[in-house]
Scaffold this motif. Structure first.
Motif, PDB file in Angstrom:
ATOM      1  N   ARG A 133      37.528  51.757   1.718  1.00  0.00           N
ATOM      2  CA  ARG A 133      36.656  52.220   0.631  1.00  0.00           C
ATOM      3  C   ARG A 133      35.197  52.104   1.026  1.00  0.00           C
ATOM      4  NH1 ARG A 133      39.115  50.605  -5.230  1.00  0.00           N
ATOM      5  NH2 ARG A 133      41.102  51.669  -4.954  1.00  0.00           N
TER       6      ARG A 133
ATOM      7  N   VAL B 229      30.349  58.638   2.227  1.00  0.00           N
ATOM      8  CA  VAL B 229      30.322  60.087   2.024  1.00  0.00           C
ATOM      9  C   VAL B 229      29.384  60.492   0.881  1.00  0.00           C
ATOM     10  CG1 VAL B 229      31.718  62.122   1.605  1.00  0.00           C
ATOM     11  CG2 VAL B 229      32.610  60.288   2.998  1.00  0.00           C
TER      12      VAL B 229
ATOM     13  N   PHE C 258      25.898  62.668   0.910  1.00  0.00           N
ATOM     14  CA  PHE C 258      25.673  63.834   0.044  1.00  0.00           C
ATOM     15  C   PHE C 258      24.372  63.695  -0.729  1.00  0.00           C
ATOM     16  CE2 PHE C 258      30.322  65.057   0.027  1.00  0.00           C
ATOM     17  CZ  PHE C 258      30.069  66.149   0.825  1.00  0.00           C
TER      18      PHE C 258
ATOM     19  N   TYR D 211      27.250  64.166   9.579  1.00  0.00           N
ATOM     20  CA  TYR D 211      27.435  62.821   9.041  1.00  0.00           C
ATOM     21  C   TYR D 211      28.630  62.753   8.102  1.00  0.00           C
ATOM     22  CZ  TYR D 211      23.265  61.159  11.240  1.00  0.00           C
ATOM     23  OH  TYR D 211      22.371  60.791  12.176  1.00  0.00           O
ATOM     24  N   ALA D 212      28.610  63.602   7.050  1.00  0.00           N
ATOM     25  CA  ALA D 212      29.703  63.520   6.086  1.00  0.00           C
ATOM     26  C   ALA D 212      30.998  64.053   6.698  1.00  0.00           C
ATOM     27  CB  ALA D 212      29.340  64.302   4.831  1.00  0.00           C
ATOM     28  N   GLY D 213      30.890  65.093   7.549  1.00  0.00           N
ATOM     29  CA  GLY D 213      32.096  65.749   8.032  1.00  0.00           C
ATOM     30  C   GLY D 213      32.695  65.132   9.269  1.00  0.00           C
ATOM     31  N   ALA D 214      31.874  64.601  10.160  1.00  0.00           N
ATOM     32  CA  ALA D 214      32.422  64.158  11.447  1.00  0.00           C
ATOM     33  C   ALA D 214      32.344  62.645  11.617  1.00  0.00           C
ATOM     34  CB  ALA D 214      31.697  64.858  12.589  1.00  0.00           C
TER      35      ALA D 214
ATOM     36  N   SER E 261      34.747  70.914   6.719  1.00  0.00           N
ATOM     37  CA  SER E 261      34.871  69.592   7.329  1.00  0.00           C
ATOM     38  C   SER E 261      35.061  68.515   6.253  1.00  0.00           C
ATOM     39  CB  SER E 261      33.657  69.276   8.195  1.00  0.00           C
ATOM     40  OG  SER E 261      32.512  69.137   7.405  1.00  0.00           O
ATOM     41  N   ILE E 262      34.627  68.802   5.013  1.00  0.00           N
ATOM     42  CA  ILE E 262      34.886  67.853   3.926  1.00  0.00           C
ATOM     43  C   ILE E 262      36.365  67.893   3.544  1.00  0.00           C
ATOM     44  CG2 ILE E 262      34.339  67.304   1.514  1.00  0.00           C
ATOM     45  CD1 ILE E 262      32.159  66.676   3.566  1.00  0.00           C
TER      46      ILE E 262
ATOM     47  N   TYR F 265      38.888  65.209   4.494  1.00  0.00           N
ATOM     48  CA  TYR F 265      39.064  63.960   3.741  1.00  0.00           C
ATOM     49  C   TYR F 265      40.304  63.992   2.868  1.00  0.00           C
ATOM     50  CZ  TYR F 265      34.614  62.314   5.276  1.00  0.00           C
ATOM     51  OH  TYR F 265      33.604  61.894   6.059  1.00  0.00           O
TER      52      TYR F 265
ATOM     53  N   VAL G  47      25.559  67.469   6.316  1.00  0.00           N
ATOM     54  CA  VAL G  47      26.936  67.517   5.813  1.00  0.00           C
ATOM     55  C   VAL G  47      27.906  67.641   6.971  1.00  0.00           C
ATOM     56  CG1 VAL G  47      28.574  68.818   4.414  1.00  0.00           C
ATOM     57  CG2 VAL G  47      26.251  68.522   3.626  1.00  0.00           C
TER      58      VAL G  47
ATOM     59  N   LEU H 156      34.492  55.019   3.084  1.00  0.00           N
ATOM     60  CA  LEU H 156      34.559  56.232   2.258  1.00  0.00           C
ATOM     61  C   LEU H 156      33.321  56.378   1.384  1.00  0.00           C
ATOM     62  CD1 LEU H 156      36.419  58.499   1.740  1.00  0.00           C
ATOM     63  CD2 LEU H 156      37.389  57.230  -0.147  1.00  0.00           C
TER      64      LEU H 156
ATOM     65  N   THR I 151      31.840  60.041   9.555  1.00  0.00           N
ATOM     66  CA  THR I 151      32.627  59.198   8.658  1.00  0.00           C
ATOM     67  C   THR I 151      34.120  59.353   8.941  1.00  0.00           C
ATOM     68  OG1 THR I 151      30.905  59.674   7.070  1.00  0.00           O
ATOM     69  CG2 THR I 151      32.773  58.458   6.274  1.00  0.00           C
ATOM     70  N   VAL I 152      34.537  60.586   9.296  1.00  0.00           N
ATOM     71  CA  VAL I 152      35.943  60.775   9.651  1.00  0.00           C
ATOM     72  C   VAL I 152      36.286  59.934  10.872  1.00  0.00           C
ATOM     73  CG1 VAL I 152      37.627  62.449  10.474  1.00  0.00           C
ATOM     74  CG2 VAL I 152      36.113  63.058   8.632  1.00  0.00           C
TER      75      VAL I 152
END
Lengths: 328, 163
Positions: B29, B35, B39, B61-64, A127-128, A131, B58, B32, B66-67
């Protein structure tokens, strides 16, 4: 302490070299096989059977001019291909390619880390990888790239769900989130027999996750030039390419690990079986690319959300009930 | 010693991008920078031996999330490319308010007698979390799922009305 770090470092370097070599020959395999499917020869001039072609391509890409669109967001433009490549390589830390072996009198495990949430880590890393696509497309400040990256991220998010649900059913069957435990749970019977629906879901999801035909809309060249990497050239383009092909290897390896019993198999030692099964799936990926037409975007979304996700949920519920009844 | 060093490094990884989130003039930014913050928090979870929560952090939050934020920014007209100001003329007041809040929080943290129960941590957290959610926490779990279901239906109704 030092030896532990050293062993892990040596294993990591060996693995990265292996994966990158695998990537190089995956590109050649794809070109040669596609050529066969289309009744032509493919690249066969560089070295015997064209075996040196990937290196010629690599050297060419390194020496190409490094250009950048004037209105691009510099930092993010440079960051995106790196994210794509690193995220794709990272998952190999937890994917096992064999059981423990005796090597110069010491017992060495053929995986870098047996993390107890290994499969979550793999899903997280993939999923990363989104980006790389979304930032590459946005930062080049090109409308085709932006459209390509929006399509791609919508697709990746949707099909990640189907993959996640398929993985949940496997985890329920195996009773563990560790990939090593999942492989060991398949010693007697491969999960493709216990989880046929999960296997199908995962495989379709894997095709979509790696942007392969029939789900290669992010790079539909008739509509979008080249999609998110339209403005990338030289080695930055090559890094996207690495991400993409390593993704195919990863997905083939994951199908092998989750559904086809990983290193279990008669006669041959473990890692050979992993290689054979993974290779078979990579050929299947290419075969499908040569056979299937591209789907439309609305078809893709409808299929993902109205067919795969409900099917995945039903599969999870059914698996959970059966595991609870049998006492898994 | 190693744990302490790891904690400080992870705190820096969490906090520095967090400052970028609230100060950057470029909204993409800003989004971004979330992310690396996530982490850093993931690293803190791993430091606390909560691997399952770390994995989920991960993934979600980081994967879905923020996208999705990036997605919304890119689809919004004029969302990208323009420079935005994240602060208005009330910076001193805001600084004062956050300083007071920080002082209050530190005071509470220092005064709280953190209980340290005996015994070892459970070995495998995912199974423990599942058992707890469906036994002693079942009411909270069900209420949360209802809230999620309602917001899901609400989102669909709002999206459909525009057609």
């Amino acid at each position: 302490m030092i030896t532990v770090v050293l062993v892990a470092a040596v294993k990591s370097v060996a693995l990265v070299v292996m994966v990158l070599l695998g990537f190089a020959y995956a590109t050649l395999l794809e070109r040669r096989l596609l050529a066969r499917f289309q009744l032509r020869y493919g690249p066969n001039r560089t070295g015997p059977f064209g075996l040196l072609q990937p290196f010629a391509d690599g050297i060419k890409l390194i020496f190409k001019e490094s250009f950048m669109p004037a209105t691009a967001d510099r930092l993010i433009y440079w960051l995106a291909p790196a994210i794509s490549m690193v995220a794709a390589l990272f998952v190999y830390a937890v994917i096992p390619i064999g059981p423990e072996i005796r090597f110069f009198g010491a017992t060495v495990s053929l995986y870098i880390a047996d993390v107890n949430v290994g499969i979550l880590l793999v899903l997280g890393a993939s999923s990363i990888g989104v980006y790389g696509v979304i930032l590459g497309g946005w930062s080049s400040n090109n409308k085709y790239a932006l459209l390509g990256c929006l399509r791609s991220s919508a697709q990746l998010i949707s099909y990640e769900l189907a993959i996640g649900l398929a993985v949940v059913s496997v985890v329920l069957t195996a009773g563990s989130l560790s990939l090593v435990d999942i492989v060991n749970a398949q010693q007697r019977l491969w999960f493709v027999a216990l989880q046929p629906v999960g296997f199908l879901l995962f495989f379709i999801g894997a095709l979509a996750e790696t942007n392969r035909a029939p789900f290669d809309l992010p790079e539909a060249e008739q509509e979008l030039i080249a999609g998110f990497h339209t403005e990338y050239g030289g080695f930055k383009f090559a890094m996207f390419y690495v991400g993409e092909y390593v993704g195919i290897i990863t997905m083939s390896l994951l199908v092998t690990t989750l559904f086809l019993g990983g290193w279990h198999g008669p006669l041959l030692p473990g890692p050979h079986w992993v290689a054979v099964k993974t290779f078979a799936f990579m050929c299947l990926f290419i075969w499908i690319r040569a056979t299937m037409p591209r789907v439309r975007h609305d078809q893709l979304m409808a299929f993902g959300w109205k067919v795969l996700v409900p099917l995945g949920l039903l599969n999870v519920v059914a698996t959970a009930v059966i595991v609870a009844l049998v006492g898994g | 010693m190693g744990t302490l060093a790891a904690f400080f490094i992870l705190s820096a990884v969490t906090l520095i991008p967090a400052v970028v989130v609230v100060t950057s003039k470029n909204i993409v930014r800003s989004a971004l920078a979330l992310v690396p913050t996530f982490f850093g928090i993931t690293g803190l979870y791993i430091l606390l031996r909560a691997e399952f929560v770390a994995g989920i952090q991960v993934l979600i939050y980081a994967g879905a999330i923020t996208v999705l934020i990036l997605f919304v920014i890119m689809l919004t007209e004029g969302g990208t490319g323009i420079r935005i100001r994240q602060v208005n003329e009330q910076v001193p007041v805001g600084a004062l308010a956050s300083a007071v809040l920080a002082a209050l929080l530190i005071w509470v943290f220092l005064r709280t007698p953190w209980p340290q129960g005996p015994g070892a941590l459970p070995e495998y957290t995912a199974a423990q979390i599942g058992t707890t959610l469906l036994s002693s926490m079942v009411l909270v779990f069900e209420v949360t799922s209802l809230v999620l279901l309602i917001s899901l239906i609400g989102a669909i109704i709002i999206a459909r009305r525009e057609r």
